[in-house]
Scaffold this motif. Structure first.
Motif, PDB file in Angstrom:
ATOM      1  N   UNK A 181      -4.563 -15.456  43.022  1.00 24.43           N
ATOM      2  CA  UNK A 181      -3.995 -14.925  41.785  1.00 24.43           C
ATOM      3  C   UNK A 181      -2.772 -14.056  42.053  1.00 24.43           C
ATOM      4  N   UNK A 182      -1.907 -13.987  41.056  1.00 24.07           N
ATOM      5  CA  UNK A 182      -0.667 -13.206  41.147  1.00 24.07           C
ATOM      6  C   UNK A 182      -0.820 -11.938  40.327  1.00 24.07           C
ATOM      7  N   UNK A 183      -0.760 -10.788  40.996  1.00 24.99           N
ATOM      8  CA  UNK A 183      -0.830  -9.473  40.336  1.00 24.99           C
ATOM      9  C   UNK A 183      -1.899  -9.452  39.240  1.00 24.99           C
ATOM     10  N   UNK A 184      -3.138  -9.813  39.548  1.00 24.37           N
ATOM     11  CA  UNK A 184      -4.127  -9.975  38.475  1.00 24.37           C
ATOM     12  C   UNK A 184      -4.553  -8.657  37.837  1.00 24.37           C
ATOM     13  N   UNK A 185      -4.722  -8.691  36.532  1.00 27.31           N
ATOM     14  CA  UNK A 185      -5.292  -7.598  35.744  1.00 27.31           C
ATOM     15  C   UNK A 185      -6.496  -8.151  35.006  1.00 27.31           C
ATOM     16  N   UNK A 186      -7.587  -7.419  35.016  1.00 25.97           N
ATOM     17  CA  UNK A 186      -8.799  -7.839  34.305  1.00 25.97           C
ATOM     18  C   UNK A 186      -8.781  -7.227  32.908  1.00 25.97           C
ATOM     19  N   UNK A 187      -8.972  -8.055  31.885  1.00 24.55           N
ATOM     20  CA  UNK A 187      -9.014  -7.609  30.492  1.00 24.55           C
ATOM     21  C   UNK A 187     -10.382  -7.977  29.937  1.00 24.55           C
ATOM     22  N   UNK A 188     -11.125  -6.976  29.444  1.00 19.31           N
ATOM     23  CA  UNK A 188     -12.514  -7.207  29.042  1.00 19.31           C
ATOM     24  C   UNK A 188     -12.772  -6.699  27.633  1.00 19.31           C
ATOM     25  N   UNK A 189     -13.737  -7.321  26.961  1.00 17.40           N
ATOM     26  CA  UNK A 189     -14.224  -6.854  25.664  1.00 17.40           C
ATOM     27  C   UNK A 189     -15.653  -7.325  25.500  1.00 17.40           C
ATOM     28  N   UNK A 190     -16.453  -6.518  24.813  1.00 19.92           N
ATOM     29  CA  UNK A 190     -17.875  -6.823  24.655  1.00 19.92           C
ATOM     30  C   UNK A 190     -18.279  -6.680  23.192  1.00 19.92           C
ATOM     31  N   UNK A 191     -18.962  -7.683  22.683  1.00 19.35           N
ATOM     32  CA  UNK A 191     -19.471  -7.625  21.314  1.00 19.35           C
ATOM     33  C   UNK A 191     -20.558  -6.552  21.226  1.00 19.35           C
ATOM     34  N   UNK A 192     -20.659  -5.952  20.053  1.00 24.11           N
ATOM     35  CA  UNK A 192     -21.726  -4.980  19.850  1.00 24.11           C
ATOM     36  C   UNK A 192     -21.216  -3.611  19.463  1.00 24.11           C
ATOM     37  N   UNK A 193     -21.740  -2.601  20.102  1.00 19.93           N
ATOM     38  CA  UNK A 193     -21.532  -1.194  19.743  1.00 19.93           C
ATOM     39  C   UNK A 193     -20.063  -0.799  19.741  1.00 19.93           C
ATOM     40  N   UNK A 194     -19.290  -1.337  20.674  1.00 22.46           N
ATOM     41  CA  UNK A 194     -17.890  -0.929  20.840  1.00 22.46           C
ATOM     42  C   UNK A 194     -16.923  -1.943  20.252  1.00 22.46           C
ATOM     43  N   UNK A 195     -17.356  -2.694  19.229  1.00 22.88           N
ATOM     44  CA  UNK A 195     -16.548  -3.811  18.742  1.00 22.88           C
ATOM     45  C   UNK A 195     -16.556  -3.857  17.219  1.00 22.88           C
ATOM     46  N   UNK A 196     -16.150  -2.758  16.577  1.00 25.56           N
ATOM     47  CA  UNK A 196     -16.130  -2.702  15.113  1.00 25.56           C
ATOM     48  C   UNK A 196     -15.224  -3.792  14.554  1.00 25.56           C
ATOM     49  N   UNK A 197     -15.727  -4.511  13.567  1.00 25.13           N
ATOM     50  CA  UNK A 197     -14.953  -5.598  12.978  1.00 25.13           C
ATOM     51  C   UNK A 197     -14.706  -6.751  13.925  1.00 25.13           C
ATOM     52  N   UNK A 198     -15.401  -6.781  15.058  1.00 25.99           N
ATOM     53  CA  UNK A 198     -15.192  -7.811  16.097  1.00 25.99           C
ATOM     54  C   UNK A 198     -13.742  -7.857  16.565  1.00 25.99           C
TER      55      UNK A 198
END
Length: 352
Positions: free
Chosen positions: A10-27
């Motif tokens: 990979x080239x200069x990889x950045x991880x981008x994450x999101x999780x459904x549930x408590x921290x995801x108002x309005x999805x």
């Protein structure tokens, strides 16, 4: 040891994450990562074992037919990789490792260690977690997005807030703290979703998160139909609010409070950021449309203005003008999951 077969260097990889549930108002957060995966045609290369982290009575598997054959999709967290071929408009490529799933039901420390194991093996330079929370923000104004980190040096370098929250937290806060102990730079971006219109989807909030991610990573994200969806969403909520005088009055009070608070923010630096985004959007390779935070797909109903915990169809009027905890809405307003609260790494002014 995590072995990754078939994943290129990979080239200069950045991880981008999101999780459904408590921290995801309005999805909003999970939809933003799903948009990245869809627009850049992400290739799934790993999935965490659902048996290790999920209570299937809370997050149930689903059955579907594939060519007449019954199959089961288990709730889990999947990792995919996408390549941004022209990351900064100058021909520079970079890779994003997308993490999308459901907040785990158990073994959070093991869950975070497994995510960090992938990050280590892939040479990830930074982890960005997207989240969304409920707040006293009007739907008619740009969505507030706060960037937060526990790393003082990173906060100064990227002009982020340094988290000082104390209280209950979700997987976003736990993962960010795990990154801190592992020496992995980590940032969380939080969008504030109007508490009186908390039902998903909220394309306007997803768009705001993607705009902030563009600024943070110096990339250009193709928006597809997201800008138009955001404009339609706002128009739909406008129409529903206009049908009820109490709702209209309440929204107006939020607008006045927001405009007063935002007056000092109309700085040259903020204007410059918007102009830079406009220039990126003029590149035909970056996707159609100008990145605007306007706008509900057709067919929305009055559930968008319903307090799901009490059955009300309008937000209650504030009982008084006395100050309350920053970012807290009326007592009986909230998402369908009434336990959902802002995470520790959310903006302090949003009641986290």
């Amino acid at each position: 040891m995590i072995e990754l077969e078939g994943v290129p260097e990979l080239i200069d990889p950045v991880m981008v994450a999101a999780f459904e549930g408590w921290n995801d108002a309005g999805d909003a957060a999970s939809a933003a990562v799903a948009h990245l995966d869809r627009e850049w045609k992400g290739e799934v290369f790993a999935a965490l074992d659902a048996e290790d982290y999920y209570d299937f009575q809370v997050n149930r598997p689903t059955v579907f037919l594939d060519g007449g054959v019954r199959k089961i999709t288990w709730p889990t967290t999947r990792l995919s990789v996408v390549r941004v071929s022209d990351a900064n408009g100058k021909g520079r490529a970079r890779d994003l490792v997308l993490v999308r799933g459901i907040e785990p039901s158990m073994r959070w420390r093991s869950f975070c260690n497994e995510i960090l194991g992938f990050a280590h093996e892939l040479g990830v330079e930074m982890l960005v977690v997207l989240g969304s929370l409920l707040g006293d923000t009007p739907h008619t104004r740009p969505v507030p997005v706060s960037g937060v980190t526990s790393d003082a040096d990173l906060a100064r370098r990227l002009d982020l807030e340094e988290s000082r929250y104390e209280g209950p937290t979700g997987i976003v806060g736990i993962l960010q703290e795990a990154c801190t102990h592992a020496g992995v730079p980590a940032v969380s971006l939080w969008a504030a979703v109007p508490h009186y219109v908390s039902q998903p989807p909220n394309p306007k909030a997803s768009l705001a998160l993607l705009n902030r991610l563009e600024d943070l990573l110096d990339i250009s994200i193709p928006l597809g139909e997201l800008s138009e969806d955001a404009r339609a969403w706002q128009l739909g909520v406008d129409q529903l609010a206009a049908e009820d005088s109490e709702v209209a009055e309440y929204v107006q009070s939020l607008e006045e409070a927001r405009d007063t608070a935002d007056l000092p923010e109309a700085s040259g630096e903020a204007i410059a950021r918007e102009f830079e985004r406009y220039l990126r959007r003029r590149d035909p390779q970056s996707g159609p449309g100008v990145a605007t935070e306007g706008g509900l797909a057709e067919g929305r109903d009055s559930s968008y203005l319903r307090d799901t915990t009490s059955g009300r169809t309008r937000p209650p009027r504030p009982a008084s003008k006395e100050p309350r905890e920053p970012g807290t809405g009326p007592k009986d307003a909230g998402p369908s999951d009434s336990s959902r609260r802002p995470d520790e790494d959310g903006p302090e002014e949003s009641g986290d």
